[in-house]
Design an enzyme around this catalytic site. Structure first.
Site, short mmCIF file in Angstrom:
data_model
loop_
_atom_site.label_atom_id
_atom_site.label_comp_id
_atom_site.label_asym_id
_atom_site.label_seq_id
_atom_site.Cartn_x
_atom_site.Cartn_y
_atom_site.Cartn_z
N HIS A 210 0.91 -1.19 0.02
CA HIS A 210 -0.03 0.11 0.10
C HIS A 210 0.59 1.28 -0.07
CE1 HIS A 210 0.71 1.18 4.20
NE2 HIS A 210 0.67 0.02 4.59
N HIS A 243 -5.71 -3.17 0.10
CA HIS A 243 -6.07 -1.94 0.76
C HIS A 243 -7.10 -1.13 0.18
CE1 HIS A 243 -5.06 2.20 2.29
NE2 HIS A 243 -4.17 1.72 3.37
C1 UD1 Z 1 -1.98 5.84 5.48
C2 UD1 Z 1 -0.63 6.49 6.34
C3 UD1 Z 1 0.50 5.48 6.19
C4 UD1 Z 1 0.21 4.00 6.70
C5 UD1 Z 1 -1.08 3.62 6.17
C6 UD1 Z 1 -1.61 2.41 6.76
C7 UD1 Z 1 -0.29 8.90 5.73
C8 UD1 Z 1 0.31 9.79 4.85
N1 UD1 Z 1 -0.23 7.43 5.48
O1 UD1 Z 1 -1.71 5.69 4.23
O2 UD1 Z 1 1.77 5.78 6.69
O3 UD1 Z 1 1.23 3.23 6.28
O4 UD1 Z 1 -2.36 4.62 6.25
O5 UD1 Z 1 -2.66 1.69 5.98
O6 UD1 Z 1 -0.62 9.14 6.95
N2 UD1 Z 1 -9.52 4.61 2.30
C9 UD1 Z 1 -10.94 4.22 2.40
N3 UD1 Z 1 -11.31 3.54 3.63
C10 UD1 Z 1 -10.44 3.37 4.63
C11 UD1 Z 1 -9.11 3.77 4.28
C12 UD1 Z 1 -8.59 4.17 3.46
O7 UD1 Z 1 -11.68 4.29 1.69
O8 UD1 Z 1 -10.92 2.98 5.60
C13 UD1 Z 1 -9.12 5.22 0.86
C14 UD1 Z 1 -9.48 6.72 0.71
O9 UD1 Z 1 -9.72 6.90 -0.67
C15 UD1 Z 1 -8.29 7.20 1.37
C16 UD1 Z 1 -7.19 6.47 0.67
O10 UD1 Z 1 -7.76 5.07 0.96
O11 UD1 Z 1 -8.47 8.81 0.57
C17 UD1 Z 1 -5.75 6.80 1.26
O12 UD1 Z 1 -5.69 6.95 2.39
P1 UD1 Z 1 -4.63 7.76 3.33
O13 UD1 Z 1 -4.99 7.73 4.89
O14 UD1 Z 1 -4.60 9.06 2.60
O15 UD1 Z 1 -3.47 7.02 2.89
P2 UD1 Z 1 -2.83 5.48 2.93
O16 UD1 Z 1 -2.12 5.05 2.08
O17 UD1 Z 1 -3.79 4.63 3.64
N1 UDP Z 2 -3.86 -5.75 8.81
C1 UDP Z 2 -5.13 -5.99 9.03
N2 UDP Z 2 -6.07 -6.29 7.96
C2 UDP Z 2 -5.55 -6.35 6.47
C3 UDP Z 2 -4.19 -5.72 6.39
C4 UDP Z 2 -3.28 -5.73 7.61
O1 UDP Z 2 -5.72 -6.11 10.34
O2 UDP Z 2 -6.12 -6.55 5.64
C5 UDP Z 2 -3.11 -5.13 10.05
C6 UDP Z 2 -1.84 -6.07 10.05
O3 UDP Z 2 -1.81 -7.31 10.62
C7 UDP Z 2 -1.02 -4.82 10.89
C8 UDP Z 2 -1.45 -3.57 10.56
O4 UDP Z 2 -2.91 -3.92 9.87
O5 UDP Z 2 -1.53 -5.12 12.31
C9 UDP Z 2 -0.57 -3.04 9.27
O6 UDP Z 2 -1.49 -1.82 8.76
P1 UDP Z 2 -0.80 -1.48 7.38
O7 UDP Z 2 -0.20 -2.24 6.47
O8 UDP Z 2 -2.12 -0.76 6.84
O9 UDP Z 2 0.19 -0.18 7.74
P2 UDP Z 2 1.65 0.02 8.08
O10 UDP Z 2 2.00 -1.10 9.29
O11 UDP Z 2 2.27 -0.27 6.67
O12 UDP Z 2 1.65 1.44 8.41
#
Ligand code: UD1
Ligand code: UDP
Length: 381
Positions: A210, A243
């Site tokens: 992601h 994701h």
């Molecule tokens: C964010 C964090 C990253 C972390 C990741 C974990 C920042 C800049 N990035 O990245 O450090 O590793 O979360 O997963 O803070 N979306 C949904 N529903 C959700 C979640 C996300 O629809 O529940 C979609 C939305 O369109 C959103 C997009 O995903 O705008 C991106 O989410 P965002 O939090 O901006 O960035 P991540 O890539 O998830």
């Molecule tokens: N995770 C989860 N469901 C998923 C994918 C990941 O519960 O479908 C959990 C995973 O076990 C870990 C956390 O989410 O505890 C990691 O989140 P993510 O990879 O989104 O973010 P990062 O750790 O890279 O910031």
């Protein structure tokens, strides 16, 4: 004596999983009142964690928008935090890790002159753009924070090199505390495809991807490599909970939809994910959290990134950096699928990230900071 009001702020899935056991630990302490403010930078993926850990936030800023930009997340968090701090009047704010919520939460606390505790402090790659924007977020939070809860001794050394030595504790990572509550024997999945996987007859490869710095060509390479692995290995089944980021969804669908031994699923609830990891053969991921969890479960990890701020498990031999080159990812995965000695060399449990007592140490350190208890001992591997 009045209770100290400790407000945990988080917004994304990994922050929530790693803060949930701490919010509960703080609530158990008679001298503390545990408050919880979520930004909901992630909406659905956050709500899933809140449900698994039965957490009810005191404040929900509900900031998420589809395909949100870094600026929108930060500005919406900052504005929302003004109201949360005014309403909940915390004596200390805890932020976690390196997301935009983390940075904005810490900055807002500073604007209100509230001290900040940084959970998962001291991780570094020393590359400003990788991971992006996380490396900069965590450095900025280091400049603001008053207490630093480092998962490992290596993280503490990183802070020491930057001249940060006061208020630093080595606690272990709270993700290990969380993992200890979610993984159980004979776990029954609610996502039915996971109950039907051939765990005994095939090798289950668990995949996630992601990171923003992987968007574009690196992610195209990664997904092409995963397709190559699936097509060339009938003995493997790939499970990939995708994701919800639209950029990731599009890339995964383009390369992996319709391949018979690839299962693209919705994001899994944390307990499902942890129990699937406990039963899989190999993890391929660019996630930070998975790099910490899989070693504790004895599962080898190929990291789909050029660098990692988590070198401890690489040193322990359970994690390897695969990078983002298509051929290299395929060849490293193929080796682990074909060569049982190479696999066995990586498949052993290692716990460089914690012993499950991180939250206890953090709560003790907070009480010590306010003169209400003894200083905790550091976590040592
Ligand atoms: C964010 C964090 C990253 C972390 C990741 C974990 C920042 C800049 N990035 O990245 O450090 O590793 O979360 O997963 O803070 N979306 C949904 N529903 C959700 C979640 C996300 O629809 O529940 C979609 C939305 O369109 C959103 C997009 O995903 O705008 C991106 O989410 P965002 O939090 O901006 O960035 P991540 O890539 O998830
Ligand atoms: N995770 C989860 N469901 C998923 C994918 C990941 O519960 O479908 C959990 C995973 O076990 C870990 C956390 O989410 O505890 C990691 O989140 P993510 O990879 O989104 O973010 P990062 O750790 O890279 O910031």
């Amino acid at each position: 004596m009045e209770k100290l009001r400790i407000m945990s702020v988080f917004g994304t899935r990994p922050e929530a999983i790693k803060m949930a056991p701490l919010v509960r630990e703080l609530a158990r302490r008679p001298d503390l009142e545990s408050l919880c403010c979520v930004t909901a930078q992630h909406r659905q993926m956050l709500d899933s964690v809140l449900e698994v850990f039965a957490l009810k936030p005191d404040m929900d800023l509900d900031i998420m928008t589809p395909s949100q930009t870094l600026s929108t997340i930060t500005t919406k968090c900052l504005t929302g935090m003004d109201g949360a701090i005014d309403a909940l009047r915390p004596d200390m704010i805890l932020v976690h890790g390196d997301t935009s919520t983390t940075f904005a939460g810490a900055l807002s606390a500073f604007y209100h002159r509230v001290p900040v505790g940084h959970v998962e402090a001291g991780l570094r790659t020393y590359d400003k753009y990788s991971p992006y924007p996380e490396e900069m977020n965590r450095k900025l939070v280091t400049a603001i924070a008053d207490l630093f809860f480092c998962p490992t001794e290596n993280n503490r050394r990183n802070l020491a090199r930057e001249g940060v030595a006061e208020g630093v504790f080595v606690t272990g990572n709270t993700v290990i505390d969380a993992l200890k509550t979610t993984v159980t024997e004979n776990y029954h999945f609610t996502t039915d495809v996971l109950n039907r996987l051939p765990y005994d007859s095939k090798k289950i490869l668990l995949v996630t991807c992601h990171r923003r710095e992987n968007y574009g060509a690196p992610m195209e390479n990664i997904m092409s490599a995963l397709a190559d692995i699936a097509r060339s290995r009938e003995d493997a089944e790939l499970v990939y909970p995708v994701h919800l980021s639209p950029a990731v969804q599009a890339c995964a669908q383009k390369h992996l939809a319709g391949i018979p031994n690839v299962h693209l699923t919705a994001p899994l609830a944390a307990d499902e994910m942890h129990n699937l990891m406990a039963r899989c053969y190999l993890v391929l991921t660019d996630s930070g959290g998975l790099q910490e969890e899989a070693p504790a479960l004895g599962k080898p990890v190929l990291v789909l990134r050029r660098e990692t701020e988590r070198p401890e498990a690489v040193e322990a031999g359970t994690v390897k950096l695969a990078g983002v080159d298509r051929e290299r990812i395929v060849s490293m995965a193929t080796e682990l699928l074909s060569d049982s000695a190479a696999y066995a060399a990586m498949a052993h449990a290692a716990n460089p990230y914690g012993d499950g007592l991180a939250c206890r140490r953090i709560a003790d350190a907070i009480l010590w900071h306010f003169g209400r208890g003894p200083k905790p001992e550091d976590f040592r591997t």
